[in-house]
Motif scaffolding. Structure first.
Motif, PDB file in Angstrom:
ATOM      1  N   ILE A  16       0.833  -1.205   0.000  1.00 46.97           N
ATOM      2  CA  ILE A  16       0.000   0.000   0.000  1.00 46.97           C
ATOM      3  C   ILE A  16       0.862   1.248   0.000  1.00 46.97           C
ATOM      4  CG2 ILE A  16      -0.266   0.296   2.513  1.00 46.97           C
ATOM      5  CD1 ILE A  16      -3.070   0.644  -0.112  1.00 46.97           C
ATOM      6  N   LEU A  17       2.009   1.185   0.658  1.00 49.61           N
ATOM      7  CA  LEU A  17       2.906   2.344   0.676  1.00 49.61           C
ATOM      8  C   LEU A  17       3.508   2.594  -0.704  1.00 49.61           C
ATOM      9  CD1 LEU A  17       4.658   1.667   4.096  1.00 49.61           C
ATOM     10  CD2 LEU A  17       2.963   3.440   3.603  1.00 49.61           C
ATOM     11  N   LEU A  25      -2.194  -4.287   9.531  1.00 44.53           N
ATOM     12  CA  LEU A  25      -2.421  -2.890   9.932  1.00 44.53           C
ATOM     13  C   LEU A  25      -3.558  -2.271   9.128  1.00 44.53           C
ATOM     14  CD1 LEU A  25       1.247  -1.598  10.480  1.00 44.53           C
ATOM     15  CD2 LEU A  25      -0.329  -2.656  12.119  1.00 44.53           C
ATOM     16  N   PHE A  26      -4.628  -3.035   8.981  1.00 47.73           N
ATOM     17  CA  PHE A  26      -5.883  -2.606   8.370  1.00 47.73           C
ATOM     18  C   PHE A  26      -5.843  -2.437   6.851  1.00 47.73           C
ATOM     19  CE2 PHE A  26      -5.897  -0.730  12.740  1.00 47.73           C
ATOM     20  CZ  PHE A  26      -6.851  -1.575  13.286  1.00 47.73           C
ATOM     21  N   VAL A  27      -4.740  -2.799   6.215  1.00 45.84           N
ATOM     22  CA  VAL A  27      -4.671  -2.691   4.753  1.00 45.84           C
ATOM     23  C   VAL A  27      -5.727  -3.592   4.126  1.00 45.84           C
ATOM     24  CG1 VAL A  27      -3.262  -3.084   2.685  1.00 45.84           C
ATOM     25  CG2 VAL A  27      -2.232  -2.103   4.731  1.00 45.84           C
ATOM     26  N   LEU A  77      -6.985   5.095   6.125  1.00 47.68           N
ATOM     27  CA  LEU A  77      -5.833   4.278   6.514  1.00 47.68           C
ATOM     28  C   LEU A  77      -4.598   5.133   6.746  1.00 47.68           C
ATOM     29  CD1 LEU A  77      -4.665   1.383   6.870  1.00 47.68           C
ATOM     30  CD2 LEU A  77      -3.991   1.499   4.464  1.00 47.68           C
ATOM     31  N   PHE A  78      -4.343   6.088   5.860  1.00 49.71           N
ATOM     32  CA  PHE A  78      -3.141   6.908   6.011  1.00 49.71           C
ATOM     33  C   PHE A  78      -3.262   7.880   7.178  1.00 49.71           C
ATOM     34  CE2 PHE A  78      -2.566   5.772   1.383  1.00 49.71           C
ATOM     35  CZ  PHE A  78      -1.566   4.844   1.652  1.00 49.71           C
ATOM     36  N   ARG A  79      -4.480   8.236   7.568  1.00 48.90           N
ATOM     37  CA  ARG A  79      -4.643   9.020   8.792  1.00 48.90           C
ATOM     38  C   ARG A  79      -4.257   8.163  10.003  1.00 48.90           C
ATOM     39  NH1 ARG A  79     -10.724  11.330   7.892  1.00 48.90           N
ATOM     40  NH2 ARG A  79     -10.539  11.709   5.644  1.00 48.90           N
ATOM     41  N   GLY A 109      -1.081   8.669  12.732  1.00 49.52           N
ATOM     42  CA  GLY A 109      -1.166   8.553  14.185  1.00 49.52           C
ATOM     43  C   GLY A 109      -0.140   7.586  14.741  1.00 49.52           C
ATOM     44  N   MET A 110       0.053   6.472  14.041  1.00 48.24           N
ATOM     45  CA  MET A 110       1.048   5.496  14.490  1.00 48.24           C
ATOM     46  C   MET A 110       2.452   6.087  14.454  1.00 48.24           C
ATOM     47  SD  MET A 110      -0.302   2.009  12.653  1.00 48.24           S
ATOM     48  CE  MET A 110      -1.822   1.194  13.163  1.00 48.24           C
ATOM     49  N   CYS A 111       2.779   6.782  13.356  1.00 53.95           N
ATOM     50  CA  CYS A 111       4.123   7.351  13.219  1.00 53.95           C
ATOM     51  C   CYS A 111       4.380   8.445  14.248  1.00 53.95           C
ATOM     52  CB  CYS A 111       4.320   7.895  11.807  1.00 53.95           C
ATOM     53  SG  CYS A 111       4.478   6.598  10.548  1.00 53.95           S
TER      54      CYS A 111
END
Length: 215
Positions: A70-71, A144-146, A154-156, A160-162
């Motif tokens: 996804i990244l 991780l929800f991908v 997802l990127f929000r 938050g994780m980062c």
């Protein structure tokens, strides 16, 4: 990401590369994305192999391909940037992906206790129906929800994780818990009408698919 000698050394180890090669064609196979192209699959292979080489305690396990994939689909994100973000995200949940997955097992139990505390009716219902909540929810946690949460939301979540990378002593698992609690709260009555595991999963996935509207 890897020198030719490092890549050759990893290939000689056998198991890790074999599993990566099996999973790459399965990554977003039903979607028309960068990863469905030869160039994209080669990029995904390089990212996963580099991570396995630099993190031998993890090596490779299923679900990592989806996170890296996804990244690599983010417009304008270069391969080395995708590798850096991927490695950072995985480092937050390192013991989920190590052999034995002891960290994942621990956090499944923690999650079950939190659900029992906040949604006691659902916890009792799940127990009566023989629905292992932690095990069911782990299938969304591992990648991780991908593929479960739309990309915008997802990127929000990943932002938050980062954030936790820069705040020592804070646990990024709290972000995972937050996402799951939002999902449960949004679909509680529907979940409690499930009479089997498949129905329960479908209702979770229906809720995740609309997470953008709730984020």
């Amino acid at each position: 990401l890897l020198s030719k000698s490092q890549e050759m050394e990893l290939r000689e180890s056998g198991t890790v590369v074999t599993q990566i090669d099996k999973d790459i064609p399965r990554t977003f196979g039903d979607h028309n994305t960068r990863i469905s192209t030869t160039e994209g699959q080669e990029a995904l292979r390089r990212v996963l192999m580099a991570h396995a080489k630099h993190n031998p305690d993890i090596g490779y396990c299923q679900s990592l391909n989806n996170i890296a994939g996804i990244l690599l689909c983010v417009p304008q994100m270069q391969e080395h940037q995708a590798f850096t973000v991927f490695s950072s995200l995985v480092s937050l949940f390192r013991d989920w992906y190590q052999p034995g997955m002891n960290g994942l097992r621990r956090d499944m139990l923690v999650l079950e206790k939190l659900i029992a505390s906040s949604f006691s009716g659902l916890a009792r219902y799940a127990e009566e129906m023989g629905l292992p909540l932690g095990l069911i929810l782990s299938r969304y946690m591992m990648p991780l929800f991908v593929e479960w949460i739309p990309a915008d939301a997802l990127f929000r979540v990943y932002d938050g994780m980062c954030f936790f990378l820069w705040h020592e002593g804070r646990n990024a698992f709290g972000v995972v818990v937050g996402v799951i609690m939002v999902m449960i709260r949004a679909t509680l009555s529907s979940l409690m009408s499930s009479d089997n595991m498949q129905s329960f999963k479908e209702k979770i996935e229906d809720c995740f698919s609309t997470m953008v509207a709730k984020a």
